[in-house]
Write an enzyme that holds these catalytic residues in place. Structure first.
Site, PDB file in Angstrom:
ATOM      1  N   HIS A  25       0.002  39.820  41.400  1.00 25.52           N
ATOM      2  CA  HIS A  25       0.034  38.374  41.685  1.00 25.52           C
ATOM      3  C   HIS A  25      -0.469  38.098  43.107  1.00 25.52           C
ATOM      4  CE1 HIS A  25       3.611  38.336  38.707  1.00 25.52           C
ATOM      5  NE2 HIS A  25       2.638  37.679  38.110  1.00 25.52           N
ATOM      6  N   LYS A  49      12.787  30.781  28.239  1.00 26.43           N
ATOM      7  CA  LYS A  49      12.832  32.170  28.719  1.00 26.43           C
ATOM      8  C   LYS A  49      14.147  32.447  29.417  1.00 26.43           C
ATOM      9  CE  LYS A  49       8.044  33.578  29.249  1.00 26.43           C
ATOM     10  NZ  LYS A  49       7.053  34.159  30.169  1.00 26.43           N
ATOM     11  N   ARG A  98      -6.402  40.521  33.690  1.00 20.85           N
ATOM     12  CA  ARG A  98      -6.384  41.946  34.026  1.00 20.85           C
ATOM     13  C   ARG A  98      -7.266  42.749  33.085  1.00 20.85           C
ATOM     14  NH1 ARG A  98      -0.056  41.664  33.696  1.00 20.85           N
ATOM     15  NH2 ARG A  98      -0.868  40.447  31.989  1.00 20.85           N
ATOM     16  N   SER A 136       5.087  41.976  35.364  1.00 23.99           N
ATOM     17  CA  SER A 136       6.481  41.854  35.805  1.00 23.99           C
ATOM     18  C   SER A 136       7.441  42.531  34.843  1.00 23.99           C
ATOM     19  CB  SER A 136       6.865  40.375  35.950  1.00 23.99           C
ATOM     20  OG  SER A 136       6.052  39.764  36.897  1.00 23.99           O
TER      21      SER A 136
HETATM   22  O1  PNS Z   1       3.503  34.163  34.004  1.00 18.78           O
HETATM   23  P1  PNS Z   1       3.393  33.581  32.628  1.00 18.78           P
HETATM   24  O2  PNS Z   1       4.738  33.658  31.925  1.00 18.78           O
HETATM   25  O3  PNS Z   1       2.288  34.219  31.829  1.00 18.78           O
HETATM   26  O4  PNS Z   1       3.016  32.029  32.805  1.00 18.78           O
HETATM   27  C1  PNS Z   1       2.836  31.169  31.686  1.00 18.78           C
HETATM   28  C2  PNS Z   1       2.826  29.699  32.140  1.00 18.78           C
HETATM   29  C3  PNS Z   1       4.083  29.403  32.910  1.00 18.78           C
HETATM   30  C4  PNS Z   1       1.637  29.455  33.048  1.00 18.78           C
HETATM   31  C5  PNS Z   1       2.730  28.784  30.879  1.00 18.78           C
HETATM   32  O5  PNS Z   1       3.744  29.119  29.991  1.00 18.78           O
HETATM   33  C6  PNS Z   1       2.834  27.306  31.247  1.00 18.78           C
HETATM   34  O6  PNS Z   1       1.887  26.723  31.724  1.00 18.78           O
HETATM   35  N1  PNS Z   1       4.016  26.695  31.026  1.00 18.78           N
HETATM   36  C7  PNS Z   1       4.253  25.302  31.315  1.00 18.78           C
HETATM   37  C8  PNS Z   1       4.365  24.473  30.010  1.00 18.78           C
HETATM   38  C9  PNS Z   1       2.990  24.068  29.504  1.00 18.78           C
HETATM   39  O7  PNS Z   1       2.267  23.345  30.142  1.00 18.78           O
HETATM   40  N2  PNS Z   1       2.628  24.578  28.310  1.00 18.78           N
HETATM   41  C10 PNS Z   1       1.340  24.306  27.702  1.00 18.78           C
HETATM   42  C11 PNS Z   1       0.288  25.322  28.132  1.00 18.78           C
HETATM   43  S1  PNS Z   1      -0.446  26.021  26.739  1.00 18.78           S
END
Ligand code: PNS
Length: 168
Positions: A25, A49, A98, A136
């Site tokens: 990150h 989560k 990645r 993570s």
């Molecule tokens: O680190 P992660 O868990 O891969 O991050 C995922 C994240 C937080 C970027 C994604 O779940 C997100 O944007 N969540 C906010 C809710 C949202 O906007 N969902 C629609 C996107 S498809």
């Protein structure tokens, strides 16, 4: 694009769970900081989560890990990313790619976000290849099994993980 928007500060959001932040990150944050005037590292406070660390703990670890970079701030958000990005006048969302295995989900998310707000541009950045296998959940698992995580996370994150695992 009009003249007004061309002169505006270019703000990007780097959203994620960061549970906890890893060197992968941090690599992405450094790259994004070179491309944009300001980068907001935004922890998604996702009710679905069950994170290991609270939002406050994750914010503290991120702040400590990026203290040398001037144009970064740390925040958290609930709800839709596109709405959060708009409230913060962001022009872009940063995501790390990645390996090919990341691509399908990331493409889906980028396209959904574009459908919701076509002004918001998703920018994919590749971390150094030495971090290409790192995430993570692997760090959490290694820490829970007493594995060595020295080269995966900053010292402060390692210490917080050790304390957390002792309490579990
Ligand atoms: O680190 P992660 O868990 O891969 O991050 C995922 C994240 C937080 C970027 C994604 O779940 C997100 O944007 N969540 C906010 C809710 C949202 O906007 N969902 C629609 C996107 S498809």
């Amino acid at each position: 694009m009009n003249e007004m928007s061309e002169n505006k500060q270019k703000i990007a959001i780097y959203p994620g769970s960061f549970d906890p932040i890893t060197w992968g990150h941090i690599d992405i944050i450094k790259r994004a900081s070179l491309l944009f005037d300001h980068v907001i590292v935004a922890i998604a406070n996702n009710m679905n989560k069950q994170p290991l660390f609270t939002v406050d703990e994750r914010m503290e670890m991120i702040r400590a890990s990026i203290s040398g970079i001037a144009n970064i701030s740390v925040d958290s958000f609930q709800g839709l990313l596109v709405k959060y990005a708009r409230r913060n006048n962001a022009v872009a969302v940063i995501r790390g790619l990645r390996a090919v295995s990341d691509f399908e989900f990331e493409l889906q998310m980028a396209l959904v976000n574009r459908k919701l707000d076509e002004q918001l541009i998703t920018v994919f950045l590749m971390p150094h290849e030495k971090y290409s296998y790192l995430n993570s959940s692997i760090v959490r698992e290694l820490a829970s099994l007493d594995g060595n995580i020295d080269c995966f996370v900053p010292e402060i994150v390692k210490q917080k993980l050790l304390i957390k695992m002792r309490k579990k």
